[in-house]
Motif scaffolding. Structure first.
Motif, PDB file in Angstrom:
ATOM      1  N   GLY A 186       0.826  -1.197   0.000  1.00  0.00           N
ATOM      2  CA  GLY A 186       0.000   0.000   0.000  1.00  0.00           C
ATOM      3  C   GLY A 186       0.861   1.247   0.000  1.00  0.00           C
ATOM      4  N   ASN A 187       0.289   2.331   0.501  1.00  0.00           N
ATOM      5  CA  ASN A 187       1.015   3.594   0.568  1.00  0.00           C
ATOM      6  C   ASN A 187       2.141   3.521   1.600  1.00  0.00           C
ATOM      7  OD1 ASN A 187      -0.826   4.775  -1.285  1.00  0.00           O
ATOM      8  ND2 ASN A 187      -2.261   5.188   0.382  1.00  0.00           N
ATOM      9  N   THR A 189       5.221   2.647   1.352  1.00  0.00           N
ATOM     10  CA  THR A 189       6.115   1.497   1.251  1.00  0.00           C
ATOM     11  C   THR A 189       7.176   1.814   0.195  1.00  0.00           C
ATOM     12  OG1 THR A 189       4.733   0.440  -0.439  1.00  0.00           O
ATOM     13  CG2 THR A 189       4.296  -0.151   1.861  1.00  0.00           C
ATOM     14  N   SER A 192       5.756   1.113  -3.322  1.00  0.00           N
ATOM     15  CA  SER A 192       4.848   2.152  -3.801  1.00  0.00           C
ATOM     16  C   SER A 192       5.610   3.384  -4.260  1.00  0.00           C
ATOM     17  CB  SER A 192       3.861   2.527  -2.687  1.00  0.00           C
ATOM     18  OG  SER A 192       2.983   3.556  -3.120  1.00  0.00           O
ATOM     19  N   SER A 193       6.627   3.772  -3.494  1.00  0.00           N
ATOM     20  CA  SER A 193       7.430   4.940  -3.859  1.00  0.00           C
ATOM     21  C   SER A 193       8.155   4.716  -5.177  1.00  0.00           C
ATOM     22  CB  SER A 193       8.451   5.237  -2.760  1.00  0.00           C
ATOM     23  OG  SER A 193       7.806   5.631  -1.566  1.00  0.00           O
ATOM     24  N   ASP A 196       5.767   5.075  -8.131  1.00  0.00           N
ATOM     25  CA  ASP A 196       5.504   6.490  -8.419  1.00  0.00           C
ATOM     26  C   ASP A 196       6.692   7.138  -9.140  1.00  0.00           C
ATOM     27  OD1 ASP A 196       3.045   6.297  -7.199  1.00  0.00           O
ATOM     28  OD2 ASP A 196       3.730   7.097  -5.270  1.00  0.00           O
ATOM     29  N   LYS A 201       1.303   4.285 -11.145  1.00  0.00           N
ATOM     30  CA  LYS A 201       0.402   4.623 -10.047  1.00  0.00           C
ATOM     31  C   LYS A 201       0.117   3.356  -9.264  1.00  0.00           C
ATOM     32  CE  LYS A 201      -4.221   6.458  -9.058  1.00  0.00           C
ATOM     33  NZ  LYS A 201      -5.505   6.947  -9.663  1.00  0.00           N
ATOM     34  N   ASN A 202       0.268   3.431  -7.943  1.00  0.00           N
ATOM     35  CA  ASN A 202       0.019   2.254  -7.113  1.00  0.00           C
ATOM     36  C   ASN A 202      -1.453   1.879  -7.167  1.00  0.00           C
ATOM     37  OD1 ASN A 202       0.129   0.190  -5.285  1.00  0.00           O
ATOM     38  ND2 ASN A 202       0.590   1.461  -3.508  1.00  0.00           N
ATOM     39  N   ASN A 205      -3.889   1.777  -3.277  1.00  0.00           N
ATOM     40  CA  ASN A 205      -3.583   3.026  -2.574  1.00  0.00           C
ATOM     41  C   ASN A 205      -4.577   3.387  -1.473  1.00  0.00           C
ATOM     42  OD1 ASN A 205      -5.810   3.696  -4.046  1.00  0.00           O
ATOM     43  ND2 ASN A 205      -4.776   5.152  -5.415  1.00  0.00           N
ATOM     44  N   ASP A 208      -2.126   1.846   4.125  1.00  0.00           N
ATOM     45  CA  ASP A 208      -0.684   1.985   4.315  1.00  0.00           C
ATOM     46  C   ASP A 208      -0.041   0.621   4.548  1.00  0.00           C
ATOM     47  OD1 ASP A 208      -0.807   4.719   4.064  1.00  0.00           O
ATOM     48  OD2 ASP A 208      -0.854   5.118   6.218  1.00  0.00           O
TER      49      ASP A 208
END
Length: 291
Positions: A186-187, A189, A192-193, A196, A201-202, A205, A208
């Motif tokens: 999720g966000n 992580t 995820s980074s 981006d 795009k994850n 989202n 977390d």
């Protein structure tokens, strides 16, 4: 001898004992690297930085995430970076132990310091700036600031090879250790980074950290691309095994077999190879999206 003189003498004696007991000296607020230096690295990222600084021959032990460069794979292992054994670390007789702050539990830090071993821990943010800050801080602490500057500039140079995405693809990162352990990133992580930064795009989202995957959540996320560590995909039996996971075949990624696999430390290490990893993932996203 009066009491004041006596106290001064005692304090001086204790200071001498303290200096003798310390296995690593400091000079001008920097750690001195010499012929007696023995380093245990508790993170694949710090291991990469140390090797990039030219200190590979000083490393006597690493955690299991330390897989690059290849030579460090032969070094003694002290456990996973989130589950370390103080006994295994101390048994290697290190003068310095280096790791990432969030992975070093207070009890482990206390045990290492109680053995009179210098412990260096650094924060790591999952960003280009975070990677460069870690490198600069670690390099400066060890007296290699100039080399640190070179490494941070290389990250920017490598990232310039990134390919811009014509259409931002929805990417789902799946952490797998066999079909019984499947987690979506999720966000906030590292995965995820990186998605981006590479122009994607994850697809997961709404939460977390990591969350167990279900067939329903896969269908709801409906990623265009599934991203995995190569070791994780192998644990499922490759792409064909991944498609047998309930819900995967119903996603756009599953229907089109759009799966990207990358080395785990390379993809999410956020060390000296950060720019290269961003460029590599962006290229694969571009190639897989246009076909």
């Amino acid at each position: 001898m009066n009491k004041i003189a006596h106290h001064i003498t005692v304090c001086a004696y204790l200071l001498v004992l303290l200096c003798v007991s310390c296995k690593q000296t400091k000079q001008d607020n920097h750690i001195v690297i010499d012929s007696n230096t023995r380093i245990v690295s508790l993170s694949g990222t710090t291991t990469e930085v140390l090797c990039a600084l030219g200190l590979q021959d000083k490393i006597v032990g690493v955690d299991v995430t330390s897989t690059y460069p290849d030579a460090v794979k032969q070094l003694p292992k002290v456990g996973h970076n989130r589950n370390m054994s103080a006994e295994a670390i101390i048994a290697l007789k290190p003068t310095i132990v280096i790791g990432i702050q969030e992975n070093i539990k207070p009890q482990l830090a206390e045990q290492i310091q109680s053995a009179h071993v210098t412990l260096l821990s650094f924060p790591l943010q999952y960003s280009v700036a975070g990677a460069k800050e870690l490198i600069a801080h670690l390099a400066d602490t060890l007296g290699y600031a100039d080399k640190g500057v070179v490494l941070t500039k290389e990250i920017d140079s490598d990232e310039n090879a990134k390919i811009a995405q014509e259409k931002q693809p929805n990417v789902l990162f799946i952490y797998a250790r066999g079909a019984g352990t499947l987690m979506a990133a999720g966000n906030n992580t590292s995965a995820s980074s990186m998605i981006d930064l590479a122009g994607g795009k994850n697809a997961a989202n709404g939460f977390d950290d990591f969350k167990p995957i279900t067939a329903e959540s896969l269908v709801a996320a409906n990623p265009d691309v599934i991203l995995m560590f190569d070791s994780g995909l192998q644990s499922l039996g490759g792409v064909d095994g991944l498609l047998q996971i309930p819900g995967v075949a119903q996603t756009n990624a599953g229907k089109n077999k759009r799966v990207i696999e990358m080395d785990g430390q390379f993809l999410t290490g956020f060390g000296p190879r950060t720019g290269k990893a961003i460029a590599a993932l962006s290229k694969m996203l571009h190639e897989i999206s246009v076909h």
